[in-house]
Design a protein around this motif. Structure first.
Motif, mmCIF file in Angstrom:
data_model
loop_
_atom_site.group_PDB
_atom_site.id
_atom_site.type_symbol
_atom_site.label_atom_id
_atom_site.label_comp_id
_atom_site.label_asym_id
_atom_site.label_seq_id
_atom_site.Cartn_x
_atom_site.Cartn_y
_atom_site.Cartn_z
ATOM 1 N N VAL A 1 0.735 -1.220 0.053
ATOM 2 C CA VAL A 1 -0.068 0.170 0.056
ATOM 3 C C VAL A 1 0.909 1.209 0.007
ATOM 4 O O VAL A 1 1.755 1.386 0.951
ATOM 5 N N GLN A 2 0.594 2.155 -0.886
ATOM 6 C CA GLN A 2 1.332 3.495 -1.055
ATOM 7 C C GLN A 2 0.471 4.355 -1.260
ATOM 8 O O GLN A 2 -0.412 4.283 -2.137
ATOM 9 N N MET A 3 0.315 5.387 -0.206
ATOM 10 C CA MET A 3 -0.416 6.790 -0.206
ATOM 11 C C MET A 3 0.419 7.983 0.282
ATOM 12 O O MET A 3 1.362 7.810 1.020
ATOM 13 N N THR A 4 -0.332 9.160 -0.021
ATOM 14 C CA THR A 4 0.280 10.096 0.606
ATOM 15 C C THR A 4 -0.460 10.401 2.098
ATOM 16 O O THR A 4 -0.012 11.344 2.705
ATOM 17 N N ASP A 5 -1.400 9.659 2.511
ATOM 18 C CA ASP A 5 -2.084 9.917 3.634
ATOM 19 C C ASP A 5 -1.407 8.830 4.805
ATOM 20 O O ASP A 5 -1.599 7.972 4.798
ATOM 21 N N ARG A 6 -0.474 9.541 5.407
ATOM 22 C CA ARG A 6 0.286 8.954 6.521
ATOM 23 C C ARG A 6 -0.741 8.029 7.558
ATOM 24 O O ARG A 6 -0.284 7.050 7.804
ATOM 25 N N THR B 292 -3.784 6.883 7.284
ATOM 26 C CA THR B 292 -4.186 5.553 6.789
ATOM 27 C C THR B 292 -3.192 4.622 6.684
ATOM 28 O O THR B 292 -3.527 3.488 6.977
ATOM 29 N N VAL B 293 -2.185 4.901 5.926
ATOM 30 C CA VAL B 293 -0.994 3.868 5.939
ATOM 31 C C VAL B 293 -0.638 3.199 7.216
ATOM 32 O O VAL B 293 -0.107 1.911 7.417
ATOM 33 N N GLU B 294 -0.501 4.064 8.037
ATOM 34 C CA GLU B 294 -0.062 3.662 9.452
ATOM 35 C C GLU B 294 -1.198 2.694 10.165
ATOM 36 O O GLU B 294 -0.930 1.604 10.796
ATOM 37 N N ARG B 295 -2.305 2.868 9.859
ATOM 38 C CA ARG B 295 -3.465 2.078 10.189
ATOM 39 C C ARG B 295 -3.205 0.533 9.251
ATOM 40 O O ARG B 295 -3.577 -0.488 10.129
ATOM 41 N N VAL B 296 -3.214 0.769 8.166
ATOM 42 C CA VAL B 296 -2.699 -0.511 7.411
ATOM 43 C C VAL B 296 -1.677 -1.351 8.010
ATOM 44 O O VAL B 296 -1.610 -2.462 8.141
ATOM 45 N N ALA B 297 -0.534 -0.641 8.234
ATOM 46 C CA ALA B 297 0.597 -1.231 8.768
ATOM 47 C C ALA B 297 0.356 -2.001 10.161
ATOM 48 O O ALA B 297 0.840 -3.129 10.281
ATOM 49 N N HIS B 298 -0.158 -1.212 10.880
ATOM 50 C CA HIS B 298 -0.732 -1.833 12.301
ATOM 51 C C HIS B 298 -1.522 -3.291 11.835
ATOM 52 O O HIS B 298 -1.194 -4.286 12.299
ATOM 53 N N LEU B 299 -2.584 -3.152 10.813
ATOM 54 C CA LEU B 299 -3.317 -4.233 10.780
ATOM 55 C C LEU B 299 -2.473 -5.387 9.952
ATOM 56 O O LEU B 299 -2.842 -6.762 10.527
ATOM 57 N N LEU B 300 -1.641 -5.239 9.361
ATOM 58 C CA LEU B 300 -0.714 -6.067 8.513
ATOM 59 C C LEU B 300 0.340 -6.711 9.769
ATOM 60 O O LEU B 300 1.095 -7.556 9.312
ATOM 61 N N GLY B 301 0.859 -5.754 10.942
ATOM 62 C CA GLY B 301 1.784 -6.090 11.519
ATOM 63 C C GLY B 301 3.059 -5.775 10.877
ATOM 64 O O GLY B 301 4.038 -6.710 10.804
#
Length: 125
Positions: free
Chosen positions: A37-42, A44-53
């Motif tokens: 996942v690559q976005m300019t919204d930090r 949102t990407v932090e939430r994705v990273a948390h969910l993915l571990g």
């Protein structure tokens, strides 16, 4: 039911919605299932990273481009998450995930006999 993400079923559904439009599903080095996942919204990407571990990485580009934030996961855990996302994905993404999980290169050393998720059928044009 145990989920392969760091969250609830609602988080999994949110992740499916986001990754439907904002993620890349591929095979890293032609073998290992990968979610990117690559976005300019930090946030949102932090939430994705948390969910993915996984962690968040910053990519800087030359102006006027905006900095982008990245979260990436590959391997068995990515395959498990892809399988969990599969029932919530549209036909094109479902097809791509199914191809990645069914690839012979990924099955080397694994005992998976069948593809997880619902059967995939072609859509008549």
């Amino acid at each position: 039911m145990t989920l392969p993400i760091n969250g609830t079923r609602d988080d999994l559904i949110w992740l499916a919605g986001l990754t439907e439009g904002e993620a890349t599903f591929d095979a890293h080095r032609g073998r290992y299932p990968r979610i990117r996942v690559q976005m300019t919204d930090r946030d949102t990407v932090e939430r994705v990273a948390h969910l993915l571990g996984t962690s968040v990485r910053l990519s800087l580009r030359q102006a006027p481009s905006s900095p982008t934030w990245n979260a990436e996961l590959s391997g068995d855990r990515a395959a498990d998450i892809m399988a969990a996302l599969l029932p919530f994905m549209g036909s094109r993404r479902s097809q791509r995930i199914a191809e990645i999980l069914a690839a012979p290169a990924y099955h080397k050393g694994h005992d998976r006999k069948t593809l997880p998720g619902p059967p995939i059928t072609s859509i008549a044009a």
